[in-house]
Design a protein around this motif. Structure first.
Motif, PDB file in Angstrom:
ATOM      1  N   ASN A 149       0.824  -1.210   0.000  1.00 33.76           N
ATOM      2  CA  ASN A 149       0.000   0.000   0.000  1.00 33.76           C
ATOM      3  C   ASN A 149       0.856   1.256   0.000  1.00 33.76           C
ATOM      4  OD1 ASN A 149      -2.277  -1.585   0.025  1.00 33.76           O
ATOM      5  ND2 ASN A 149      -2.611  -1.429   2.228  1.00 33.76           N
ATOM      6  N   GLY A 150       1.947   1.245   0.785  1.00 31.46           N
ATOM      7  CA  GLY A 150       2.841   2.400   0.800  1.00 31.46           C
ATOM      8  C   GLY A 150       3.507   2.624  -0.544  1.00 31.46           C
ATOM      9  N   PHE A 151       3.871   1.524  -1.205  1.00 31.81           N
ATOM     10  CA  PHE A 151       4.477   1.613  -2.534  1.00 31.81           C
ATOM     11  C   PHE A 151       3.492   2.227  -3.528  1.00 31.81           C
ATOM     12  CE2 PHE A 151       5.413  -0.271  -6.686  1.00 31.81           C
ATOM     13  CZ  PHE A 151       6.754   0.038  -6.824  1.00 31.81           C
ATOM     14  N   LEU A 152       2.242   1.760  -3.506  1.00 26.24           N
ATOM     15  CA  LEU A 152       1.229   2.266  -4.428  1.00 26.24           C
ATOM     16  C   LEU A 152       0.897   3.727  -4.155  1.00 26.24           C
ATOM     17  CD1 LEU A 152      -1.213  -0.794  -4.548  1.00 26.24           C
ATOM     18  CD2 LEU A 152       0.410  -0.081  -6.300  1.00 26.24           C
ATOM     19  N   ILE A 153       0.796   4.089  -2.879  1.00 27.09           N
ATOM     20  CA  ILE A 153       0.489   5.481  -2.532  1.00 27.09           C
ATOM     21  C   ILE A 153       1.614   6.409  -2.976  1.00 27.09           C
ATOM     22  CG2 ILE A 153       0.166   7.064  -0.591  1.00 27.09           C
ATOM     23  CD1 ILE A 153      -1.315   4.796   0.849  1.00 27.09           C
ATOM     24  N   THR A 154       2.855   5.968  -2.782  1.00 27.43           N
ATOM     25  CA  THR A 154       4.007   6.793  -3.170  1.00 27.43           C
ATOM     26  C   THR A 154       3.997   7.060  -4.676  1.00 27.43           C
ATOM     27  OG1 THR A 154       5.339   5.921  -1.352  1.00 27.43           O
ATOM     28  CG2 THR A 154       6.516   6.948  -3.199  1.00 27.43           C
ATOM     29  N   PHE A 155       3.765   6.020  -5.464  1.00 26.32           N
ATOM     30  CA  PHE A 155       3.762   6.201  -6.910  1.00 26.32           C
ATOM     31  C   PHE A 155       2.547   6.989  -7.374  1.00 26.32           C
ATOM     32  CE2 PHE A 155       7.222   3.263  -7.088  1.00 26.32           C
ATOM     33  CZ  PHE A 155       7.852   3.532  -8.298  1.00 26.32           C
ATOM     34  N   ALA A 156       1.430   6.843  -6.680  1.00 27.34           N
ATOM     35  CA  ALA A 156       0.255   7.638  -7.023  1.00 27.34           C
ATOM     36  C   ALA A 156       0.515   9.119  -6.788  1.00 27.34           C
ATOM     37  CB  ALA A 156      -0.944   7.175  -6.204  1.00 27.34           C
ATOM     38  N   ILE A 157       1.185   9.438  -5.678  1.00 31.72           N
ATOM     39  CA  ILE A 157       1.517  10.833  -5.383  1.00 31.72           C
ATOM     40  C   ILE A 157       2.473  11.391  -6.440  1.00 31.72           C
ATOM     41  CG2 ILE A 157       2.678  12.352  -3.743  1.00 31.72           C
ATOM     42  CD1 ILE A 157       1.586  10.582  -1.505  1.00 31.72           C
ATOM     43  N   LEU A 158       3.497  10.612  -6.780  1.00 41.67           N
ATOM     44  CA  LEU A 158       4.442  11.064  -7.811  1.00 41.67           C
ATOM     45  C   LEU A 158       3.735  11.275  -9.144  1.00 41.67           C
ATOM     46  CD1 LEU A 158       7.517   8.772  -7.014  1.00 41.67           C
ATOM     47  CD2 LEU A 158       7.279  11.213  -6.540  1.00 41.67           C
ATOM     48  N   TRP A 159       2.764  10.414  -9.461  1.00 40.39           N
ATOM     49  CA  TRP A 159       2.027  10.527 -10.709  1.00 40.39           C
ATOM     50  C   TRP A 159       1.145  11.771 -10.724  1.00 40.39           C
ATOM     51  CZ3 TRP A 159       2.304   7.955 -15.216  1.00 40.39           C
ATOM     52  CH2 TRP A 159       1.260   8.109 -16.122  1.00 40.39           C
ATOM     53  N   LEU A 160       0.621  12.154  -9.555  1.00 40.28           N
ATOM     54  CA  LEU A 160      -0.322  13.266  -9.480  1.00 40.28           C
ATOM     55  C   LEU A 160       0.358  14.626  -9.320  1.00 40.28           C
ATOM     56  CD1 LEU A 160      -3.081  11.711  -7.198  1.00 40.28           C
ATOM     57  CD2 LEU A 160      -3.253  12.219  -9.631  1.00 40.28           C
ATOM     58  N   ILE A 161       1.653  14.644  -9.048  1.00 43.34           N
ATOM     59  CA  ILE A 161       2.345  15.924  -8.842  1.00 43.34           C
ATOM     60  C   ILE A 161       2.231  16.842 -10.062  1.00 43.34           C
ATOM     61  CG2 ILE A 161       4.641  16.970  -8.637  1.00 43.34           C
ATOM     62  CD1 ILE A 161       5.315  14.913  -6.530  1.00 43.34           C
ATOM     63  N   PRO A 162       2.486  16.360 -11.308  1.00 42.36           N
ATOM     64  CA  PRO A 162       2.328  17.265 -12.458  1.00 42.36           C
ATOM     65  C   PRO A 162       0.918  17.827 -12.592  1.00 42.36           C
ATOM     66  CG  PRO A 162       3.560  15.308 -13.082  1.00 42.36           C
ATOM     67  CD  PRO A 162       3.013  15.045 -11.714  1.00 42.36           C
ATOM     68  N   THR A 163      -0.092  16.994 -12.319  1.00 44.07           N
ATOM     69  CA  THR A 163      -1.477  17.471 -12.390  1.00 44.07           C
ATOM     70  C   THR A 163      -1.742  18.530 -11.330  1.00 44.07           C
ATOM     71  OG1 THR A 163      -2.173  15.304 -13.220  1.00 44.07           O
ATOM     72  CG2 THR A 163      -3.897  16.767 -12.375  1.00 44.07           C
ATOM     73  N   TYR A 164      -1.204  18.288 -10.138  1.00 42.98           N
ATOM     74  CA  TYR A 164      -1.366  19.262  -9.056  1.00 42.98           C
ATOM     75  C   TYR A 164      -0.735  20.599  -9.419  1.00 42.98           C
ATOM     76  CZ  TYR A 164      -0.448  21.580  -4.592  1.00 42.98           C
ATOM     77  OH  TYR A 164      -0.357  22.510  -3.586  1.00 42.98           O
ATOM     78  N   LEU A 165       0.478  20.568  -9.969  1.00 37.87           N
ATOM     79  CA  LEU A 165       1.153  21.805 -10.357  1.00 37.87           C
ATOM     80  C   LEU A 165       0.394  22.504 -11.488  1.00 37.87           C
ATOM     81  CD1 LEU A 165       4.898  20.708 -10.266  1.00 37.87           C
ATOM     82  CD2 LEU A 165       3.743  22.283  -8.711  1.00 37.87           C
ATOM     83  N   LEU A 166      -0.172  21.736 -12.404  1.00 36.67           N
ATOM     84  CA  LEU A 166      -0.969  22.325 -13.483  1.00 36.67           C
ATOM     85  C   LEU A 166      -2.155  23.085 -12.927  1.00 36.67           C
ATOM     86  CD1 LEU A 166      -1.955  22.624 -16.446  1.00 36.67           C
ATOM     87  CD2 LEU A 166      -3.024  20.378 -16.192  1.00 36.67           C
ATOM     88  N   VAL A 167      -2.875  22.463 -12.001  1.00 31.01           N
ATOM     89  CA  VAL A 167      -4.067  23.102 -11.441  1.00 31.01           C
ATOM     90  C   VAL A 167      -3.690  24.341 -10.643  1.00 31.01           C
ATOM     91  CG1 VAL A 167      -5.994  22.793  -9.846  1.00 31.01           C
ATOM     92  CG2 VAL A 167      -5.373  20.946 -11.411  1.00 31.01           C
ATOM     93  N   VAL A 168      -2.687  24.239  -9.790  1.00 34.36           N
ATOM     94  CA  VAL A 168      -2.298  25.365  -8.940  1.00 34.36           C
ATOM     95  C   VAL A 168      -1.833  26.550  -9.771  1.00 34.36           C
ATOM     96  CG1 VAL A 168      -0.598  26.152  -7.241  1.00 34.36           C
ATOM     97  CG2 VAL A 168      -1.769  23.963  -6.921  1.00 34.36           C
ATOM     98  N   ASN A 169      -0.982  26.304 -10.763  1.00 31.28           N
ATOM     99  CA  ASN A 169      -0.446  27.409 -11.555  1.00 31.28           C
ATOM    100  C   ASN A 169      -1.457  27.946 -12.556  1.00 31.28           C
ATOM    101  OD1 ASN A 169       2.731  27.768 -11.054  1.00 31.28           O
ATOM    102  ND2 ASN A 169       2.190  25.599 -10.808  1.00 31.28           N
ATOM    103  N   ALA A 170      -2.435  27.143 -12.954  1.00 32.72           N
ATOM    104  CA  ALA A 170      -3.509  27.650 -13.804  1.00 32.72           C
ATOM    105  C   ALA A 170      -4.403  28.609 -13.043  1.00 32.72           C
ATOM    106  CB  ALA A 170      -4.333  26.492 -14.358  1.00 32.72           C
ATOM    107  N   MET A 171      -4.472  28.436 -11.722  1.00 31.25           N
ATOM    108  CA  MET A 171      -5.289  29.315 -10.898  1.00 31.25           C
ATOM    109  C   MET A 171      -4.558  30.573 -10.454  1.00 31.25           C
ATOM    110  SD  MET A 171      -7.320  26.620  -8.464  1.00 31.25           S
ATOM    111  CE  MET A 171      -8.477  25.432  -9.154  1.00 31.25           C
ATOM    112  N   THR A 172      -3.239  30.594 -10.621  1.00 32.56           N
ATOM    113  CA  THR A 172      -2.458  31.759 -10.214  1.00 32.56           C
ATOM    114  C   THR A 172      -2.752  32.942 -11.126  1.00 32.56           C
ATOM    115  OG1 THR A 172      -0.678  30.330  -9.405  1.00 32.56           O
ATOM    116  CG2 THR A 172      -0.135  32.642  -9.834  1.00 32.56           C
ATOM    117  N   PRO A 173      -3.093  34.103 -10.601  1.00 33.72           N
ATOM    118  CA  PRO A 173      -3.310  35.285 -11.457  1.00 33.72           C
ATOM    119  C   PRO A 173      -2.067  35.598 -12.275  1.00 33.72           C
ATOM    120  CG  PRO A 173      -4.125  35.689  -9.236  1.00 33.72           C
ATOM    121  CD  PRO A 173      -3.371  34.390  -9.175  1.00 33.72           C
ATOM    122  N   SER A 174      -2.240  35.836 -13.563  1.00 35.13           N
ATOM    123  CA  SER A 174      -1.092  36.079 -14.435  1.00 35.13           C
ATOM    124  C   SER A 174      -0.305  37.317 -14.019  1.00 35.13           C
ATOM    125  CB  SER A 174      -1.567  36.234 -15.880  1.00 35.13           C
ATOM    126  OG  SER A 174      -2.500  37.300 -15.992  1.00 35.13           O
TER     127      SER A 174
END
Length: 269
Positions: free
Chosen positions: A7-32
Motif C-alpha cells: 500500500n505504501g508503494f502504491l500510494i508513493t507512486f500515485a503521489i508522484l504521478w499526481l504531482i504534475p497534475t497538481y502543479l498544473l491546477v495550482v499554476n492555472a489558478m495563479t493570477p497572471s
C-alpha cells in the motif's frame, strides 16, 4: 507487513504521478499579474477564470474545441463501425485467411505516424482536402480503424459459435446476424474503442498542425500550441488554464463510460 509495504508503494507512486497534475491546477489558478516566473506549489490567489478568458480570446479556443469535438466524434464513430464490420467479416463470416486479414488491418498501428506526413500532405493538396474539415475527419477515421478493429475483433472472438449457428438455423442472414445479434453483444467493446479513439483524436497535435492551418479548421490542440508559442508573452498561467480546460472533455468521457472498459474485458460466453 507485506500489505502495508504494498500500500505504501502504491500510494508513493500515485503521489508522484499526481504531482504534475497538481502543479498544473495550482499554476492555472495563479493570477497572471502575480506570476513571478517560477512554479507555485501552493495557491496564491484565484485567477483561473481571468486566465481562461484571456486564452479564449487570444487563441479562439471555442472554435478549436468545436472542431476537435466534430473530428473526434465523427472519426471515432466511423472507425468503430468500420471496425465492427471488419471484425464480423473476419470472425463470424466464413472468410479465408483470417490471420492475414487481421495483420493487414492491424498493421496500421505498427508504423510510426510520422512516415505518413509527407505523402499525406502532398496527396491532400492534390485532391483539395488540405485545410478542410472533411480531410481531417477522413484521415482521423482511417488512422483510428486499426486499433478499434483490434479491440472489437478480440472481443468478438469470445462470442460462442453456438449463437451464430442457432440464429442461422432460425433463418437469420448475415445482415440480421450483424445488426440484431452480434452488434448488441459487443456494444461494450464498441464504446470502449470509441472512447479510446475519441481521446486520441482530441489529443492529437501532429496531424492537426500538418494538415490544417486556418483557425476555422485547426483542432484545439493546434490552437493550444499556437497559444503556447505565439502568445508566450501572456504568461504560463494563461496557457495552463487553457490546457486544463481542453483536457476536461476526455476526462469526463472516460469517467462516464469507465464501466464499459471493465465489461469489455469479460468474455461474452
Amino acid at each position: 507487513m507485506a500489505r502495508y509495504l504494498r500500500n505504501g508503494f502504491l500510494i508513493t507512486f500515485a503521489i508522484l504521478w499526481l504531482i504534475p497534475t497538481y502543479l498544473l491546477v495550482v499554476n492555472a489558478m495563479t493570477p497572471s499579474s502575480s506570476y513571478d516566473g517560477s512554479p507555485d506549489w501552493f495557491p496564491g490567489g484565484f485567477g483561473f477564470f481571468d486566465n481562461l478568458s484571456k486564452a479564449w480570446e487570444s487563441a479562439d479556443l471555442g472554435l478549436g474545441i468545436y472542431n476537435s469535438l466534430l473530428y473526434a466524434t465523427l472519426s471515432a464513430g466511423i472507425a468503430v463501425f468500420a471496425a465492427a464490420f471488419a471484425s464480423f467479416a473476419v470472425i463470424v463470416m466464413p472468410t479465408r485467411r483470417r490471420g492475414l486479414w487481421f495483420w493487414l488491418i492491424y498493421s496500421g498501428t505498427l508504423l510510426p505516424l510520422q512516415i505518413f506526413l509527407a505523402p499525406l500532405f502532398k496527396a491532400f493538396v492534390d485532391v483539395n482536402l488540405y485545410d478542410t474539415q472533411l480531410g481531417m475527419v477522413l484521415i482521423y477515421a482511417a488512422l483510428c480503424v486499426p486499433f478499434a478493429f483490434f479491440v472489437v475483433r478480440n472481443y468478438l472472438t469470445t462470442v460462442p459459435d453456438e449463437i451464430t449457428e442457432a440464429a442461422q438455423l432460425d433463418g437469420a442472414g448475415w445482415s440480421r446476424l450483424f445488426w440484431r445479434i452480434h452488434l448488441p453483444l459487443v456494444k461494450s467493446s464498441l464504446l470502449a474503442a470509441f472512447v479510446f479513439q475519441f481521446t486520441w483524436v482530441w489529443n492529437d497535435l501532429l496531424f492537426g498542425i500538418t494538415l490544417s492551418t486556418s483557425p476555422n479548421i485547426r483542432p484545439v490542440m493546434a490552437a493550444l500550441a499556437e497559444l503556447n508559442g505565439g502568445y508566450s508573452s501572456l504568461g504560463p498561467p494563461i496557457v495552463l488554464a487553457a490546457a486544463l480546460l481542453v483536457s476536461l472533455p476526455t476526462v469526463v468521457l472516460f469517467l462516464t463510460f469507465q464501466r464499459f472498459f471493465a465489461s469489455s474485458l469479460k468474455p461474452v460466453g
